[in-house]
Design an enzyme around this catalytic site. Structure first.
Site, PDB file in Angstrom:
ATOM      1  N   GLY A   1      64.801  52.383  72.697  1.00 25.02           N
ATOM      2  CA  GLY A   1      64.161  53.422  71.923  1.00 25.02           C
ATOM      3  C   GLY A   1      63.182  53.096  71.059  1.00 25.02           C
ATOM      4  O   GLY A   1      63.098  51.797  70.804  1.00 25.02           O
ATOM      5  N   PRO A   2      62.447  53.849  70.172  1.00 28.04           N
ATOM      6  CA  PRO A   2      61.613  53.781  69.284  1.00 28.04           C
ATOM      7  C   PRO A   2      62.172  53.140  68.183  1.00 28.04           C
ATOM      8  O   PRO A   2      63.412  52.845  67.907  1.00 28.04           O
ATOM      9  CB  PRO A   2      61.034  55.173  68.836  1.00 28.04           C
ATOM     10  CG  PRO A   2      61.502  55.843  70.099  1.00 28.04           C
ATOM     11  CD  PRO A   2      62.760  55.431  70.499  1.00 28.04           C
ATOM     12  N   PRO A   3      61.244  52.353  67.288  1.00 29.06           N
ATOM     13  CA  PRO A   3      62.049  51.675  66.103  1.00 29.06           C
ATOM     14  C   PRO A   3      62.670  52.684  65.077  1.00 29.06           C
ATOM     15  O   PRO A   3      62.169  53.930  64.940  1.00 29.06           O
ATOM     16  CB  PRO A   3      60.818  50.976  65.524  1.00 29.06           C
ATOM     17  CG  PRO A   3      59.814  50.956  66.497  1.00 29.06           C
ATOM     18  CD  PRO A   3      60.239  52.015  67.227  1.00 29.06           C
ATOM     19  N   GLY A   4      63.567  52.314  64.433  1.00 26.65           N
ATOM     20  CA  GLY A   4      64.448  53.068  63.452  1.00 26.65           C
ATOM     21  C   GLY A   4      65.415  54.248  63.870  1.00 26.65           C
ATOM     22  O   GLY A   4      65.562  55.187  63.251  1.00 26.65           O
TER      23      GLY A   4
ATOM     24  N   LYS B   1      69.458  51.496  66.723  1.00 28.35           N
ATOM     25  CA  LYS B   1      70.055  50.661  67.758  1.00 28.35           C
ATOM     26  C   LYS B   1      70.872  49.202  67.209  1.00 28.35           C
ATOM     27  O   LYS B   1      71.881  49.202  67.547  1.00 28.35           O
ATOM     28  CB  LYS B   1      68.756  49.991  68.665  1.00 28.35           C
ATOM     29  CG  LYS B   1      68.009  51.128  69.270  1.00 28.35           C
ATOM     30  CD  LYS B   1      67.066  50.423  70.185  1.00 28.35           C
ATOM     31  CE  LYS B   1      65.854  49.634  69.267  1.00 28.35           C
ATOM     32  NZ  LYS B   1      65.173  50.588  68.462  1.00 28.35           N
ATOM     33  N   THR B   2      69.941  48.721  66.260  1.00 25.17           N
ATOM     34  CA  THR B   2      71.010  47.449  65.566  1.00 25.17           C
ATOM     35  C   THR B   2      72.229  47.980  64.860  1.00 25.17           C
ATOM     36  O   THR B   2      73.215  47.264  65.089  1.00 25.17           O
ATOM     37  CB  THR B   2      69.907  46.682  64.626  1.00 25.17           C
ATOM     38  OG1 THR B   2      68.819  46.407  65.659  1.00 25.17           O
ATOM     39  CG2 THR B   2      70.599  45.443  64.387  1.00 25.17           C
TER      40      THR B   2
ATOM     41  N   SER C   1      50.341  60.824  82.452  1.00 28.78           N
ATOM     42  CA  SER C   1      50.748  62.098  82.078  1.00 28.78           C
ATOM     43  C   SER C   1      49.740  63.098  81.660  1.00 28.78           C
ATOM     44  O   SER C   1      50.194  64.229  81.331  1.00 28.78           O
ATOM     45  CB  SER C   1      52.120  62.041  81.249  1.00 28.78           C
ATOM     46  OG  SER C   1      51.386  61.531  79.937  1.00 28.78           O
TER      47      SER C   1
ATOM     48  N   LYS D   1      58.038  64.538  73.376  1.00 25.14           N
ATOM     49  CA  LYS D   1      56.940  65.511  73.700  1.00 25.14           C
ATOM     50  C   LYS D   1      57.160  66.760  73.157  1.00 25.14           C
ATOM     51  O   LYS D   1      56.205  67.502  72.628  1.00 25.14           O
ATOM     52  CB  LYS D   1      56.304  65.269  75.265  1.00 25.14           C
ATOM     53  CG  LYS D   1      55.697  64.054  75.408  1.00 25.14           C
ATOM     54  CD  LYS D   1      55.341  63.888  77.092  1.00 25.14           C
ATOM     55  CE  LYS D   1      54.763  62.619  77.429  1.00 25.14           C
ATOM     56  NZ  LYS D   1      54.279  62.598  78.655  1.00 25.14           N
TER      57      LYS D   1
END
Length: 825
Positions: free
Chosen positions: A393-396, A399-400, A716, A759
């Protein structure tokens, strides 16, 4: 007879047949008999042949010959029956048991047979005396023994006057070889010095050297004594160079051995003196301590044997030897690793769920997968395979931190390494112990720090590894992340298998498509989508603000944030899919308020949209908004970025020209191909779309995507490009409140896309009301928050005609046409 006695008998016979004694016993200068031998040059005779693969016999020299093959035995019997000389010829390949004429050299030596002895092992030992060189002319028979017709060769009779200079040079080199090679007896030098003929001298010296059969044969085939002596000088120079190098190496090794022995004796004396004085031997004490640790360790038997072997080596080394530290470090690595020390898992599902909900909002798929793992582990115990999860997924997006929460929920130790920028395979597998300063790889190092065999092991940023001449670390990870292999992981430094099957591996990636396919196939990908604005507000209210107030000492101050202030920070001060920059903005406000409190100045109690600029400055981002009017040739596309979703305008304009297509805005290859496909569809359906008489050869088409400094790519935007292009060609405006995403084919079909949730969140944030998405993405709507879906009119389409029906309006009156160009007359 015993083998030792048989070997001794061979040696005695060899000594008895020594040709040096024969040479020294007779005259050392040319005789009349020798002259007769030269005069035989050109004479043709028949000879029985004995092939030899070990030696070459030279004329006028005696040599022992051992016969073991039946082929040679029959040739010897034929020569004895006929009272004729034998022909001894070199064999090219010594591995051939029954050689033919093709396997022999063309020139050999006719020999007379002296004494013949039969040894206990049925070997015949005979003394041969070389007579003259013979060239094989014709092969008469090959079985039961070789028989040939040969011509006697004589040495060239002319000897130059300056031959003595060459002889002295050869004798000088030969003397040096004798000094360096103890296998050549001193009598050889005496015999060589007393020889006058250069050919005889060359043959004598060649017979004493330890050179290959090929070089011996070369000297035998040279008839000119001067050329033979010159060739011998070259061979002597090569042999002398090899002997000098061997002697240098031997002396160096001997010096090292002497130094080591001296050091060993001195240390033994020191140890004896210390024992007499009653002082403890610290080194031996350490050895006993390491030995005890090895026996108490739970390491497997294979590893234990390796450790004990290295300990035995260590005990034989001097305490201050350089190798001592290397071996000791290796043994300590084996002892420090957790071989069979697991932590006890927490299988209380309710407790684990409470822990996950305490630290994380949303992320239902990740939480559900962890709880399923705990449930299966509670029922199946150690029978199940530990999964390999990939949080993508995107940063922030957490995940960690989710990895840490998983470890806490399971009651396991959490360890983490970052793989971003790793390019060396040795970072994973370690270096071999042959390298100075070798260490295990980061996997083994982290396992030692974990001190348990079943930690939660996070491999962060797995999609950002690279590779170069030092190897491919992603390939090394294949063994780590494969349950079929990681039970016996091989680290180059340890050189023993290590069990990683009990480790709970979790990897993180921003873009899973950047992970090599073979590695991605071993992992179960769990998507961490971006957060909607209202989700970010809830996260800030429930998680971020309470923690920041506590960390900044503001719990008693009464500072609070209004929802409007949080939304202001989200929309105008951050641009991200996660909440990392939101946390930074809130932390900035807390720090500034904390300073005011620490300086006893008046500080605000409530943060509102009106006073945010005092802490964070002017707005950093301007949110994308829809157009004010419906325009011709301008459509709105929904895009996915690493920072979340966004909207972008696509502009198309027609100009008089020569039929060229221009695309600007840093479009990638895929997006350029989508534009080409959209144009091809429009041209092929011009009649249906209402511009059948349009002359494309007289009009230039320019497609532009604003924010040209930002690279854009992906399929897309296909239907958005087609809509804007057809709008410009038909002069029909595009509805400004319609956003769309989907890939287009040449037949006008609309294909599925990715990143739908991000989106739609961007569309809702920008104020779009009608969203066109591919029919094939209908199942992905379940991931979109219900709150967002209620505010959007989502249209599912499968063909571009449906898109045009939704997005295009009727043509504008001619006096109000904007952003369009008529084709030239």
């Amino acid at each position: 007879m015993q083998p030792k006695n048989l070997l001794r008998l061979h040696q005695e016979i060899n000594n008895e047949f020594s040709f040096f004694s024969d040479i020294l016993a007779g005259p050392v200068s040319s005789t009349d008999n020798d002259a007769d031998a030269y005069e035989k040059g050109g004479e043709v005779s028949e000879f029985p042949v004995i092939p030899t693969a070990e030696t070459i016999i030279y004329p006028r020299l005696a040599a022992p010959l051992f016969i073991t093959r039946e082929l040679s035995r029959r040739a010897l019997e034929a020569a004895q029956d006929e009272d004729a000389p034998l022909l001894v010829v070199g064999q090219k390949d010594q591995s051939i048991e029954y050689p033919t004429s093709d396997d022999l050299y063309s020139i050999g030596t006719a020999v007379s047979i002296g004494r013949v002895l039969r040894l206990p092992d049925a070997t015949l030992s005979l003394l041969c005396h070389g007579e003259h060189r013979v060239e094989i002319i014709e092969v008469l028979q090959e079985r039961p023994y070789l028989r040939v017709r040969g011509r006697v060769l004589a040495d060239a009779p002319d000897i130059p006057e300056n031959i003595d200079i060459l002889k002295r040079a050869v004798l000088a080199m030969y003397e040096k070889v004798l000094l360096l090679n103890p296998n050549i007896p001193e009598e050889a030098m005496v015999a060589a010095v007393n020889l006058e003929e250069p050919g005889w001298l060359a043959d004598l010296i060649a017979s004493t050297l330890s050179i290959s059969l090929d070089k011996r044969q070369q000297l035998l085939e040279i008839l000119d004594p001067v050329q033979r002596l010159q060739r011998l000088s070259t061979i002597l120079a090569e042999e002398l160079g090899v002997l000098e190098l061997e002697n240098q190496i031997h002396e160096q090794v001997q010096r090292q051995i002497d130094d080591s022995q001296r050091e060993y004796f001195l240390r033994e004396q020191i140890r004896a003196i210390q024992e007499e004085l009653g002082e403890g031997d610290e080194f031996q004490h350490d050895m006993r301590e390491i030995d005890g640790r090895i026996h108490e360790s739970a390491m497997p038997s294979v590893v234990r044997d390796k450790a004990e072997k290295e300990l035995r080596r260590l005990r034989l080394m001097p305490a201050m030897a350089p190798e001592t530290g290397v071996v000791r470090t290796y043994i300590e690595w084996l002892l420090d690793l957790p071989w069979n020390h697991p932590s006890v898992d927490n299988t209380d599902i309710a407790t684990a769920e409470r822990v996950l909900d305490t630290y994380h909002y949303g992320l239902d798929k990740a939480k559900e997968r962890i709880l399923e793992h705990i449930a299966v582990r509670k029922l199946a115990a150690d029978k199940m395979r530990t999964p390999i999860l990939c949080f993508a997924g995107p940063p922030g997006t957490g995940k960690t931190s989710m990895g840490k929460s998983v470890a806490e929920a399971l009651g396991r130790t959490f360890v983490r390494i970052s793989l971003g920028g790793v390019r060396d395979e040795a970072e994973i597998r370690g270096h071999r112990r042959t390298y100075i300063g070798a260490m295990p790889g980061r996997i083994i190092q982290t396992m030692r720090n974990a001190d348990v065999v079943n930690p939660v092991f996070m491999l962060d940023e797995v999609d950002k590894m690279g590779y170069d001449f030092r190897g491919d670390p992603s390939s090394a990870l294949l063994e780590v992340l494969d349950p079929e292999q990681n039970y016996a992981f091989s680290d180059h430094y340890l050189d023993v298998p290590y069990d990683l099957s009990k480790v709970f591996f979790i990897t993180t990636a921003n873009n899973p498509y950047d992970i090599p396919s073979a590695l991605l196939d071993r992992m179960e990908v769990i998507e961490f989508p971006g957060y909607a604005d209202f989700e970010k507000t809830l996260i800030a209210r429930q998680f971020l603000i309470p923690r920041l107030l506590r960390e900044h000492g503001l719990e008693q101050v009464g500072l609070n944030f209004s929802d409007e202030a949080i939304s202001e920070i989200i929309q105008n001060y951050t641009y991200e899919a996660g909440v990392r920059n939101l946390e930074r903005g809130l932390a900035t406000i807390c720090r500034k308020v904390a300073r005011r409190v620490a300086e006893d100045k008046k500080s605000p109690k409530r943060i509102n949209p009106t006073n945010i600029h005092r802490f964070l400055g002017p707005q950093r981002f301007i949110q994308s908004k829809i157009e004010d009017d419906d325009l011709v040739g301008v459509s709105t596309s929904l895009a996915w970025t690493p920072a979340g979703g966004d909207i972008t305008q696509i502009e198309v304009i027609l100009m008089p020209g020569k039929g060229s297509l221009t695309m600007t805005g840093q479009l990638g290859e895929i997006m350029q191909e989508s534009a080409q496909a959209a144009l091809s569809y429009a041209r092929s359906h011009a009649e249906v779309l209402g511009f059948g008489d349009f002359d494309f050869d007289k009009v230039d088409i320019h497609i532009h995507l604003p924010e040209g400094a930002i690279p854009k790519d992906g399929p897309s935007a296909g239907i958005t490009l087609a809509t804007a292009l057809i709008s410009a060609l038909t002069k029909r405006p595009v509805r400004r409140d319609v956003g769309m995403t989907g890939e287009i084919t040449l037949r006008g079909r609309v294909l599925a896309i990715g990143g739908l949730k991000e989106k739609l969140l961007a569309a809702h944030r920008a104020g779009l009301t009608t969203i066109v998405i591919p029919q094939r993405n209908e199942n992905d709507l379940s991931d979109v928050p219900r709150h967002i879906r209620r505010h959007l009119d989502i249209k599912l389409v499968s063909h571009i005609e449906q898109v045009l029906a939704i997005a295009l309006l009727d043509p504008l009156p001619s006096e109000n046409k904007e952003n369009s160009a008529s084709p030239p007359e």
